[in-house]
Write a protein that holds these residues in place. Structure first.
Motif, short mmCIF file in Angstrom:
data_model
loop_
_atom_site.label_atom_id
_atom_site.label_comp_id
_atom_site.label_asym_id
_atom_site.label_seq_id
_atom_site.Cartn_x
_atom_site.Cartn_y
_atom_site.Cartn_z
N ASN A 58 79.80 48.04 41.68
CA ASN A 58 80.47 46.82 41.22
C ASN A 58 81.25 46.16 42.34
OD1 ASN A 58 79.50 47.15 38.62
ND2 ASN A 58 81.32 48.20 37.88
N LEU A 59 81.96 46.99 43.10
CA LEU A 59 82.77 46.45 44.20
C LEU A 59 81.89 45.91 45.32
CD1 LEU A 59 85.64 49.11 44.44
CD2 LEU A 59 85.78 46.77 43.55
N LEU A 60 80.79 46.59 45.61
CA LEU A 60 79.89 46.11 46.67
C LEU A 60 79.31 44.74 46.33
CD1 LEU A 60 77.93 49.36 47.64
CD2 LEU A 60 79.81 48.28 48.86
N LYS A 61 79.09 44.52 45.03
CA LYS A 61 78.58 43.22 44.59
C LYS A 61 79.66 42.15 44.62
CE LYS A 61 75.14 45.31 41.50
NZ LYS A 61 74.76 45.55 40.08
N ALA A 62 80.90 42.54 44.32
CA ALA A 62 81.98 41.57 44.19
C ALA A 62 82.64 41.21 45.51
CB ALA A 62 83.04 42.12 43.21
N LEU A 63 82.63 42.14 46.47
CA LEU A 63 83.31 41.89 47.74
C LEU A 63 82.42 41.10 48.69
CD1 LEU A 63 84.84 45.46 48.29
CD2 LEU A 63 86.00 43.42 47.41
N GLU B 99 72.29 58.01 45.05
CA GLU B 99 72.43 57.70 43.63
C GLU B 99 72.09 56.26 43.26
OE1 GLU B 99 76.27 58.92 42.31
OE2 GLU B 99 75.99 61.02 42.88
N VAL B 100 72.04 55.37 44.24
CA VAL B 100 71.75 53.97 43.94
C VAL B 100 70.25 53.72 43.95
CG1 VAL B 100 73.95 53.21 44.90
CG2 VAL B 100 71.92 53.25 46.36
N PRO B 101 69.77 52.66 43.30
CA PRO B 101 68.35 52.33 43.35
C PRO B 101 67.90 52.08 44.79
CG PRO B 101 69.47 51.08 41.63
CD PRO B 101 70.53 51.76 42.42
N ALA B 102 66.60 52.25 45.02
CA ALA B 102 66.06 52.13 46.38
C ALA B 102 66.35 50.76 47.00
CB ALA B 102 64.56 52.39 46.36
N SER B 103 66.25 49.71 46.18
CA SER B 103 66.49 48.36 46.70
C SER B 103 67.93 48.18 47.17
CB SER B 103 66.16 47.31 45.63
OG SER B 103 66.95 47.53 44.46
N VAL B 104 68.87 48.78 46.42
CA VAL B 104 70.28 48.70 46.80
C VAL B 104 70.54 49.53 48.05
CG1 VAL B 104 72.65 49.17 46.06
CG2 VAL B 104 70.97 48.30 44.42
N ALA B 105 69.91 50.71 48.13
CA ALA B 105 70.07 51.57 49.31
C ALA B 105 69.60 50.85 50.57
CB ALA B 105 69.30 52.87 49.11
N LYS B 106 68.51 50.11 50.43
CA LYS B 106 67.99 49.36 51.57
C LYS B 106 68.98 48.30 52.03
CE LYS B 106 63.88 46.79 53.07
NZ LYS B 106 62.57 46.25 52.65
N ILE C 120 72.22 48.40 51.62
CA ILE C 120 73.36 49.10 52.22
C ILE C 120 73.05 49.49 53.66
CG2 ILE C 120 74.70 51.24 52.14
CD1 ILE C 120 74.58 51.07 49.10
N LEU C 121 71.85 50.01 53.90
CA LEU C 121 71.46 50.41 55.25
C LEU C 121 71.48 49.23 56.22
CD1 LEU C 121 68.53 52.88 54.45
CD2 LEU C 121 70.75 53.47 55.44
N LEU C 122 71.09 48.07 55.73
CA LEU C 122 71.06 46.88 56.59
C LEU C 122 72.47 46.43 56.99
CD1 LEU C 122 68.25 44.77 54.85
CD2 LEU C 122 68.12 46.00 57.03
N LYS C 123 73.47 46.81 56.21
CA LYS C 123 74.85 46.42 56.51
C LYS C 123 75.53 47.38 57.47
CE LYS C 123 76.00 43.73 52.36
NZ LYS C 123 74.64 43.52 51.84
N LEU C 124 74.86 48.47 57.80
CA LEU C 124 75.44 49.45 58.72
C LEU C 124 75.17 49.08 60.17
CD1 LEU C 124 74.40 52.77 56.90
CD2 LEU C 124 76.59 51.57 56.78
N SER C 125 76.04 49.53 61.04
CA SER C 125 75.82 49.35 62.47
C SER C 125 74.62 50.21 62.89
CB SER C 125 77.06 49.77 63.26
OG SER C 125 77.28 51.17 63.11
N PRO C 126 73.99 49.93 64.03
CA PRO C 126 72.82 50.72 64.45
C PRO C 126 73.11 52.23 64.51
CG PRO C 126 72.99 48.74 65.77
CD PRO C 126 74.22 48.79 64.92
N ASP C 127 74.29 52.59 65.01
CA ASP C 127 74.62 54.02 65.11
C ASP C 127 74.78 54.65 63.73
OD1 ASP C 127 74.54 53.91 67.85
OD2 ASP C 127 76.71 53.70 68.11
N GLU C 128 75.52 53.97 62.85
CA GLU C 128 75.73 54.51 61.50
C GLU C 128 74.45 54.52 60.69
OE1 GLU C 128 78.39 55.97 60.36
OE2 GLU C 128 79.51 55.61 62.19
N ARG C 129 73.59 53.52 60.91
CA ARG C 129 72.30 53.48 60.21
C ARG C 129 71.43 54.66 60.63
NH1 ARG C 129 70.12 48.80 61.99
NH2 ARG C 129 71.57 47.67 60.65
N LYS C 130 71.47 54.99 61.90
CA LYS C 130 70.69 56.13 62.40
C LYS C 130 71.18 57.43 61.76
CE LYS C 130 69.40 58.56 66.66
NZ LYS C 130 69.54 58.61 68.13
N ILE C 131 72.51 57.58 61.67
CA ILE C 131 73.08 58.78 61.04
C ILE C 131 72.67 58.85 59.57
CG2 ILE C 131 75.24 59.86 60.29
CD1 ILE C 131 76.52 58.74 62.86
#
Length: 460
Positions: free
Chosen positions: A73-78, A101-108, A110-121
């Motif tokens: 909810n917060l990720l959608k609202a912020l 725990e989130v649907p695959a589309s939401v996980a994708k 989230i990954l796009l919002k991460l920095s390259p280093d954090e996305r790799k982790i």
């Protein structure tokens, strides 16, 4: 308790839009209490309003304490910037839990919002099998070399320690990154600055393998009581740590799953209140059907002994008592053994020790019930004459049956978890209703066998 006291005040401040006072109230609360408050706020918009007012340095920690649905909810609202800041600042293990725990589309997204280093982790941790240590660990730890001085270690802690999940333990690696020891932080704090790490090492350390099951982490933490345990790959290279707070969550989930299975219900994927009704029925119907079919065997057994029942209707009076005694004793034994296996108090190799113990226990418990049953028949006969001239034989039949049924129930209840675990199944599957159903049928056979032996020529 803090949340219950302040919650009405929070609601009132939101309604009158007094955000200055609301921010002041939130500044005085702990992250855990703010997370509880957010969980009690009914609408996502109001949750977002409150979350934007929390102290910036505590926002990520508060977010990590929230349930997944509120996090979404917060990720959608912020706004995008706020979301990116939180996601990149989250500890890797908590972020992995969210992505699981989130649907695959939401996980994708989230990954796009991460920095390259954090996305790799994040992708690395998600690449490990579900329920493995790799999904539970975090790469945020402090590692040092054995040839460093204590002074160098302390300088290194000042540089990188803030990013570590915990500073209770410092890990020692060689030039190839292979774990060779772990040392408590207090050892460095009290050691001379010129002494080396090697002088503090004892070579005695506990570690987990990245592909180990998460239940092994629970067992290891329970056994050794460490604040964190290092995780290595198959070459022994240190790649992460598992902390006690993450293991507590796993232990709670495992305990809940075992408890549900022991009640003859498939483990729920979501909390009870959030599980859809049809899903709940699906989880319960399978076991209930199996138990129903099992009980039809009980009906078949009674039909088989219909002739004996017709001759001595008095025998039917004790069927519920015998069935329940056998089922209850089996359920008791099953509960004790399953718990002992899960805590590591006993192992598969000790099955014979358990069987001997339960045979003796079953005999003594059965004898106690047999004595009570015989006394009950004696009192009833003396007061009402309900059982006629053969009351003593009826009492003897009931007593010997109770001993046999209770012994059989304890043996079945105690051995079934061993058998299931040996075959690779969860011992909790040997639920109390399942054991009781199994003992019901055999209990009737034992009962009418003793009745045939002791009552033939009199009542039969």
């Amino acid at each position: 308790m803090i949340g219950n006291v302040i919650f009405p005040e929070i609601v009132n401040l939101i309604e009158i839009r007094d955000f200055a006072t609301l921010k002041s109230v939130l500044d005085d609360l702990l992250p855990q209490d703010i997370a509880d408050l957010l969980s009690d706020i009914p609408t996502p918009n109001e949750q977002a309003v409150v979350f934007r007012l929390v102290p910036k340095d505590a926002a990520t920690e508060i977010f990590e304490y929230l349930d997944t649905d509120i996090q979404l909810n917060l990720l959608k609202a912020l706004g995008n910037e706020e979301v990116s800041a939180i996601l990149n600042d989250m500890s890797a293990d908590d972020r992995t839990t969210l992505l699981e725990e989130v649907p695959a589309s939401v996980a994708k997204e989230i990954l796009l919002k991460l920095s390259p280093d954090e996305r790799k982790i994040a992708k690395t941790l998600l690449g490990y099998p579900e329920e493995s240590i790799g999904r539970l660990m975090t790469p945020d730890y402090v590692a040092v070399r054995s040839d460093w001085t204590v002074s160098q270690v302390l300088d290194h802690l000042r540089d990188v320690g803030k990013k570590s999940e915990t500073l209770d333990m410092i890990y020692v690696v060689n030039s190839k990154g292979i774990l060779i020891d772990d040392i408590q932080i207090k050892e460095f704090l009290f050691a001379p600055l010129h002494s080396t790490v090697e002088e503090l090492m004892d070579g005695n350390y506990i570690y987990l393998y990245v592909y180990d099951d998460q239940e092994k982490a629970v067992d290891t933490f329970q056994r050794y009581g460490l604040p964190a345990i290092p995780v290595t790959d198959n070459s022994g290279i240190l790649i992460g740590i598992v902390t006690h707070d993450d293991v507590i969550n796993v232990a709670q989930e495992e305990a809940t799953e075992d408890f549900q299975k022991f009640g003859a219900v498939e483990a729920l994927d979501e909390p009870y209140a959030e599980t859809p009704l049809l899903e709940m029925i699906k989880k319960r119907a399978g076991w209930l059907s199996v138990l129903f079919l099992g009980e039809t065997a009980t009906a078949a057994a009674m039909a088989f002994y219909e002739h004996a029942i017709a001759k001595a209707v008095v025998l039917t009076l004790f069927i519920p008592l015998i069935i329940s005694s056998g089922g209850n004793s089996g359920s008791q034994a099953s509960t004790l053994v399953i718990r002992a296996l899960s805590l590591g108090e006993i192992t598969l190799k000790e099955w014979w020790f358990v069987m001997k113990r339960e045979i003796i226990s079953g005999f003594l418990l059965g004898f106690i019930l047999a004595l009570l049953g015989f006394i009950k028949i004696y009192i009833s006969e003396a007061s009402t004459g309900a059982y006629g001239e053969h009351w003593a034989l009826i009492g003897l039949t009931l007593g010997t049956t109770l001993i046999g049924v209770v012994m059989w129930g304890t043996v079945v209840g105690s051995m079934l978890p061993f058998i299931l675990k040996r075959l690779g199944f969860d011992p909790a599957t040997s639920s109390a209703p399942f054991v009781a159903t199994l003992v019901d049928v055999t209990g009737l056979i034992i009962y009418f066998t003793f009745a045939s032996l002791l009552l033939t020529g009199t009542l039969l």
